[in-house]
Design a protein around this motif. Structure first.
Motif, mmCIF file in Angstrom:
data_model
loop_
_atom_site.group_PDB
_atom_site.id
_atom_site.type_symbol
_atom_site.label_atom_id
_atom_site.label_comp_id
_atom_site.label_asym_id
_atom_site.label_seq_id
_atom_site.Cartn_x
_atom_site.Cartn_y
_atom_site.Cartn_z
ATOM 1 N N ASN A 145 -2.626 -1.333 -8.867
ATOM 2 C CA ASN A 145 -1.503 -1.530 -7.956
ATOM 3 C C ASN A 145 -0.988 -0.177 -7.460
ATOM 4 O OD1 ASN A 145 0.269 -3.234 -6.588
ATOM 5 N ND2 ASN A 145 1.848 -3.056 -8.161
ATOM 6 N N GLU A 146 -1.919 0.786 -7.303
ATOM 7 C CA GLU A 146 -1.545 2.148 -6.935
ATOM 8 C C GLU A 146 -2.720 2.826 -6.226
ATOM 9 O OE1 GLU A 146 -1.193 4.732 -10.407
ATOM 10 O OE2 GLU A 146 -2.284 3.243 -11.592
ATOM 11 N N SER A 159 -7.854 -3.254 -5.355
ATOM 12 C CA SER A 159 -6.581 -2.549 -5.184
ATOM 13 C C SER A 159 -5.651 -3.364 -4.301
ATOM 14 C CB SER A 159 -6.820 -1.170 -4.558
ATOM 15 O OG SER A 159 -5.595 -0.558 -4.212
ATOM 16 N N THR A 160 -4.356 -3.176 -4.487
ATOM 17 C CA THR A 160 -3.378 -3.834 -3.614
ATOM 18 C C THR A 160 -2.984 -2.934 -2.440
ATOM 19 O OG1 THR A 160 -1.519 -2.988 -4.908
ATOM 20 C CG2 THR A 160 -2.426 -5.133 -5.552
ATOM 21 N N GLN A 161 -3.514 -1.706 -2.398
ATOM 22 C CA GLN A 161 -3.117 -0.723 -1.379
ATOM 23 C C GLN A 161 -4.223 -0.550 -0.336
ATOM 24 O OE1 GLN A 161 -0.038 0.967 -1.672
ATOM 25 N NE2 GLN A 161 0.351 -0.378 -3.419
ATOM 26 N N PHE A 162 -3.855 -0.609 0.939
ATOM 27 C CA PHE A 162 -4.828 -0.364 2.000
ATOM 28 C C PHE A 162 -5.355 1.059 1.928
ATOM 29 C CE2 PHE A 162 -3.091 -4.141 4.106
ATOM 30 C CZ PHE A 162 -4.259 -4.711 4.578
ATOM 31 N N GLY A 467 1.847 8.734 0.861
ATOM 32 C CA GLY A 467 2.730 8.015 -0.040
ATOM 33 C C GLY A 467 2.660 6.523 0.228
ATOM 34 N N ASP A 468 3.271 5.744 -0.634
ATOM 35 C CA ASP A 468 3.268 4.290 -0.473
ATOM 36 C C ASP A 468 3.860 3.901 0.877
ATOM 37 O OD1 ASP A 468 2.156 3.988 -2.935
ATOM 38 O OD2 ASP A 468 4.017 3.477 -3.966
#
Length: 561
Positions: A145-146, A159-162, A467-468
């Motif tokens: 999740n990162e 992953s949950t991040q593009f 960053g997120d």
């Protein structure tokens, strides 16, 4: 669907055609070409024009309204403003039809295939990678999740991040040949929760993924076919014991100063004719000085333990602790004072400011099958600044040879550790950059179609480690000549816009054109240097650039992608 509308009577033609060329580009043409796409997550139908299309506002409105009137989805139809021409018409308030931008379309997207394929492994939910390195096995599928810097060896990543094309996760998954996907709902997905800690088969395709429980026999067959790497001893030349000006090293100097510096020297040879600059006052610190520094007794003894102690090599917790000791020893050991003095004199003599960038340049990167992007550190050193001294910057770069992520990646590819050397590329820093970005010199989204993929962001905001929730401008740029037109026009097809720049493109049309021309020159030059088995269009470079205010375009790095 491809719609062609004849301007005089509105008759619709559905045509498959190639080579429209100048007829398609002319203002007085008989036909208007566009595509209609449906985006399920955003529940939007969009009319889209090619980047090379220069239709005027009247033709665009005519086509849009015809489609709106004649289709069942007319009420949800919008124009996608994904080209510089459309954006210009909108900024000049010449279009009165509804439009939307790529960031609106894609913000509802839930899935992205980063590296498609099939993998068998045990599904593990990892809350914080840095705290779970020792619990991740080579036959695991990590759900994260990162966007981590350290990626333990595993068979696949969810992953949950593009990911952008040059994100750390993207580069490493392709480099390792590891299946990787992005799914925003993965962390809370009922099926994935049900499969947690079970042996599964994960199939990642371009537009979807499949997951099912697997048999051990099938998994073992898959694992037995995973690639292995022969021991690779790297080449080095330790004979040069003085710093080298950029004019004195080039593509063939990688055994002396490392690949990054060697390629930088090559950029210096072509910068004037190719229409770009490289950072001023460039020079390199050869491997000789690194070898001299780590050869000191307290560091050398720690390195020998690292190379010979199998207990440390096979226990991630012990390994990480020992690598910290090595880095600390490198940072605290005395450095060659003559080296520091020669660098300080060079900085003073060149009068280009006091802040300089000290960049890692090893012989363990830019290798065939081993990119090495993101493994090592670069630091800023400032003359007369004790907190950010030149000595500290050099030592920090040298010490990054032994970060956990760098050591682990070399171990995965079976690189012989004692053959690894770190050089340092040095040039003036960029305190006033207006934009920074990365380019891939092939079209990653359409096979056999021209174009360079550009990721760019305002100021110093990172493209490769954002960053997120930070999104950059991402677009494909090409020339109309490459698609059969006799005209000479650089065009852009936008994929996303930066959410840090109020929806305004980061680069102007002039900047994009300058960048495109420079990238073409660099690609041609380096293609002539490589004995590559790729054709020219498929030959791909990873190029970092900056725009520095009134000084214009700078190319700071090039490597094979």
């Amino acid at each position: 669907l491809y719609f062609f509308f004849q301007a005089e009577d509105g008759i619709r033609y559905l045509v498959r055609s190639r080579g429209l060329g100048d007829v398609y580009k002319r203002q007085d043409r008989n036909f208007i070409l566009a595509t209609i796409n449906y985006f399920p997550n955003a529940k939007l139908y969009t009319v889209e024009f090619a980047g090379s299309d220069i239709s005027n506002e009247n033709d665009i409105a005519f086509l849009f309204n015809k489609i709106k009137d004649k289709t069942f989805f007319g009420e949800s139809l919008t124009l996608l403003a994904n080209t510089s021409h459309i954006q210009k018409l909108i900024s000049e308030k010449k279009l009165s039809i509804p439009y939307t931008t790529p960031d609106v379309v894609f913000k509802e997207q839930q899935y992205q295939s980063v590296n498609s394929g099939v993998a068998f492994g045990y599904l593990k939910r990892i809350h914080h990678i840095d705290n779970a390195v020792d619990s991740i096995g080579t036959h695991d599928i990590m759900m994260i999740n990162e966007n981590p810097i350290n990626l333990p060896e595993c068979v696949a990543i969810i992953s949950t991040q593009f990911q952008t094309p040059l994100s750390h996760v993207n580069v490493l998954s392709h480099n390792r040949g590891m299946v990787c996907m992005m799914y925003t709902e993965a962390w809370f997905d009922v099926l994935l929760k049900k499969m947690e800690n079970k042996l599964i088969k994960l199939t990642v395709e371009n537009d979807t993924f499949f997951i099912e429980e697997a048999k051990l026999a099938d998994a073992e067959k898959f694992w037995s076919k995973l690639p292995t790497h022969k021991l690779k001893k790297l080449k080095s030349d330790l004979s040069i014991n003085y710093i080298l000006d950029v004019k004195n090293f080039n593509y063939g100097s990688y055994q002396i100063v490392g690949s990054k510096a060697a390629n930088f020297g090559e950029l210096n040879l072509i910068q004037q004719r190719a229409g770009f600059k490289i950072p001023e006052v460039g020079f390199a610190i050869p491997f000789y000085f690194y070898k001299q520094h780590v050869g000191q007794k307290n560091i050398d003894s720690l390195l020998n333990i690292l190379y010979l102690d199998s207990a440390i090599q096979h226990n991630n917790e012990l390994l990480e602790e020992h690598l910290k000791k090595i880095r600390k020893a490198i940072k605290t050991a005395p450095i060659d004072k003559k080296l520091i003095s020669s660098i300080e004199n060079k900085i003073i003599t060149n009068n280009a400011g006091y802040a300089y960038r000290f960049r890692s340049s090893t012989n363990a990167e830019d290798l065939e099958g081993f990119n090495g992007a993101g493994l090592y550190d670069s630091k800023t050193g400032i003359l007369y600044d004790s907190a950010k001294s030149i000595e500290r910057a050099i030592k920090d770069v040298w010490a990054s040879t032994f970060t956990f992520r760098a050591y682990q990646e070399r171990a995965i590819f079976n690189i012989y550790e004692p053959s690894v050397y770190m050089g340092v590329l040095v040039h003036r820093s960029f305190p006033e950059e207006t934009a920074n970005g990365v380019c891939i010199t092939t079209n990653l989204y359409r096979n056999d179609f021209p174009g360079f993929v550009i990721n760019v962001q305002i100021g110093e905001i990172s493209v490769v480690e954002p960053g997120d929730s930070i999104i950059c401008d991402q677009f494909v740029v090409y020339n109309t000549i490459e698609i059969g037109d006799r005209g000479d026009q650089t065009v852009t097809d936008y994929i996303t816009f930066s959410n840090q720049n109020n929806g305004i493109p980061v680069l102007s049309e002039r900047q994009i054109n300058d960048l495109y021309l420079a990238l073409g020159e660099i690609k041609t030059h380096f293609y002539s240097k490589h004995s590559s088995h790729y054709g020219y269009r498929d030959y791909s470079l990873d190029i970092e650039f900056k725009f520095d205010g009134a000084k214009g375009l700078y190319i700071k790095q090039v490597r094979p992608y």
